[in-house]
Design a protein around this motif. Sequence first.
Motif, PDB file in Angstrom:
ATOM      1  N   TRP A   7      -6.139   1.980 -17.293  1.00 40.53           N
ATOM      2  CA  TRP A   7      -5.334   0.871 -16.511  1.00 40.53           C
ATOM      3  C   TRP A   7      -4.767   2.339 -15.162  1.00 40.53           C
ATOM      4  N   LEU A   8      -4.694   1.915 -14.250  1.00 45.30           N
ATOM      5  CA  LEU A   8      -4.495   2.417 -13.532  1.00 45.30           C
ATOM      6  C   LEU A   8      -3.558   2.113 -12.593  1.00 45.30           C
ATOM      7  N   LEU A   9      -1.967   2.673 -11.896  1.00 43.28           N
ATOM      8  CA  LEU A   9      -1.154   3.033 -11.741  1.00 43.28           C
ATOM      9  C   LEU A   9      -1.340   3.692 -10.024  1.00 43.28           C
ATOM     10  N   TYR A  10      -1.295   3.077  -8.819  1.00 44.91           N
ATOM     11  CA  TYR A  10      -1.992   3.322  -7.315  1.00 44.91           C
ATOM     12  C   TYR A  10      -0.977   2.821  -6.776  1.00 44.91           C
ATOM     13  N   ILE A  11      -0.434   4.602  -5.831  1.00 45.10           N
ATOM     14  CA  ILE A  11      -0.185   3.832  -4.641  1.00 45.10           C
ATOM     15  C   ILE A  11      -0.320   3.471  -2.865  1.00 45.10           C
ATOM     16  N   ILE A  12      -0.688   2.487  -2.834  1.00 44.67           N
ATOM     17  CA  ILE A  12      -1.308   2.174  -0.914  1.00 44.67           C
ATOM     18  C   ILE A  12       0.149   2.979  -0.419  1.00 44.67           C
ATOM     19  N   GLU A  13      -0.149   3.798   1.014  1.00 49.73           N
ATOM     20  CA  GLU A  13       0.307   3.884   2.082  1.00 49.73           C
ATOM     21  C   GLU A  13      -0.389   2.843   3.092  1.00 49.73           C
ATOM     22  N   GLN A  15      -0.586   1.107   7.086  1.00 53.71           N
ATOM     23  CA  GLN A  15      -0.838   1.974   8.080  1.00 53.71           C
ATOM     24  C   GLN A  15       0.112   1.315   9.116  1.00 53.71           C
ATOM     25  N   GLY A  16       1.091   0.705   8.552  1.00 56.15           N
ATOM     26  CA  GLY A  16       3.026   0.785   8.966  1.00 56.15           C
ATOM     27  C   GLY A  16       3.442   2.366   8.070  1.00 56.15           C
ATOM     28  N   SER A  17       2.955   2.836   7.312  1.00 55.76           N
ATOM     29  CA  SER A  17       3.739   3.381   6.370  1.00 55.76           C
ATOM     30  C   SER A  17       4.438   3.326   5.915  1.00 55.76           C
ATOM     31  N   LYS A  18       3.973   2.161   4.956  1.00 54.87           N
ATOM     32  CA  LYS A  18       4.890   1.312   4.403  1.00 54.87           C
ATOM     33  C   LYS A  18       4.145   1.653   2.947  1.00 54.87           C
ATOM     34  N   LEU A  19       5.383   1.875   1.532  1.00 52.41           N
ATOM     35  CA  LEU A  19       4.325   1.836   0.166  1.00 52.41           C
ATOM     36  C   LEU A  19       3.898   0.726  -0.353  1.00 52.41           C
ATOM     37  N   TYR A  20       2.792   0.460  -0.655  1.00 52.15           N
ATOM     38  CA  TYR A  20       3.073  -0.145  -2.529  1.00 52.15           C
ATOM     39  C   TYR A  20       2.687   0.104  -3.515  1.00 52.15           C
ATOM     40  N   THR A  21       2.862  -0.171  -4.387  1.00 51.58           N
ATOM     41  CA  THR A  21       2.724   0.391  -5.689  1.00 51.58           C
ATOM     42  C   THR A  21       1.876  -0.908  -6.257  1.00 51.58           C
ATOM     43  N   LYS A  51      -3.860   0.925   4.151  1.00 44.89           N
ATOM     44  CA  LYS A  51      -4.807   2.969   5.074  1.00 44.89           C
ATOM     45  C   LYS A  51      -5.062   4.041   3.883  1.00 44.89           C
ATOM     46  N   LYS A  52      -4.203   4.256   2.747  1.00 43.55           N
ATOM     47  CA  LYS A  52      -4.799   5.258   1.408  1.00 43.55           C
ATOM     48  C   LYS A  52      -4.189   4.872   0.546  1.00 43.55           C
ATOM     49  N   VAL A  53      -4.721   5.380  -0.472  1.00 43.40           N
ATOM     50  CA  VAL A  53      -4.042   5.597  -1.750  1.00 43.40           C
ATOM     51  C   VAL A  53      -3.026   7.024  -1.912  1.00 43.40           C
ATOM     52  N   LEU A  54      -2.726   7.330  -2.368  1.00 47.28           N
ATOM     53  CA  LEU A  54      -1.846   8.188  -2.352  1.00 47.28           C
ATOM     54  C   LEU A  54      -1.832   8.893  -3.518  1.00 47.28           C
ATOM     55  N   TYR A  55      -1.694   8.231  -4.572  1.00 44.91           N
ATOM     56  CA  TYR A  55      -1.454   8.612  -5.917  1.00 44.91           C
ATOM     57  C   TYR A  55      -2.155   7.290  -6.349  1.00 44.91           C
TER      58      TYR A  55
END
Length: 88
Positions: A7-13, A15-21, A51-55
């Motif tokens: 199982w993978l935890l991810y953080i996505i940024e 387009q408006g620079s918000k972070l989603y986990t 926009k992209k996966v950051l973590y």
Amino acid sequence: MKKQQLWLLYIIETQGSKLYTGITTDVARRFNEHYSDPIKGAKFFRTDKPKKVLYQEAFCNRSEASKREQEIKKMSRKQKILLINSGK
């Protein structure tokens, strides 16, 4: 014997620079769902496209991934950015 699924935890940024986990077993598939499928993707992305996966972090089971997801969701934006930049 069944192969254990990570199982993978991810953080996505967005387009408006918000972070989603979130958590998933396939980050690329989940990103695409968030980006292009308003039914399967999270409601969060209906007004601000990913926009992209950051973590990412990997876990042996859903329970551990969910616990870590809750920890991160309680963090401030500044703490999340420090985590992302630490490359943990």
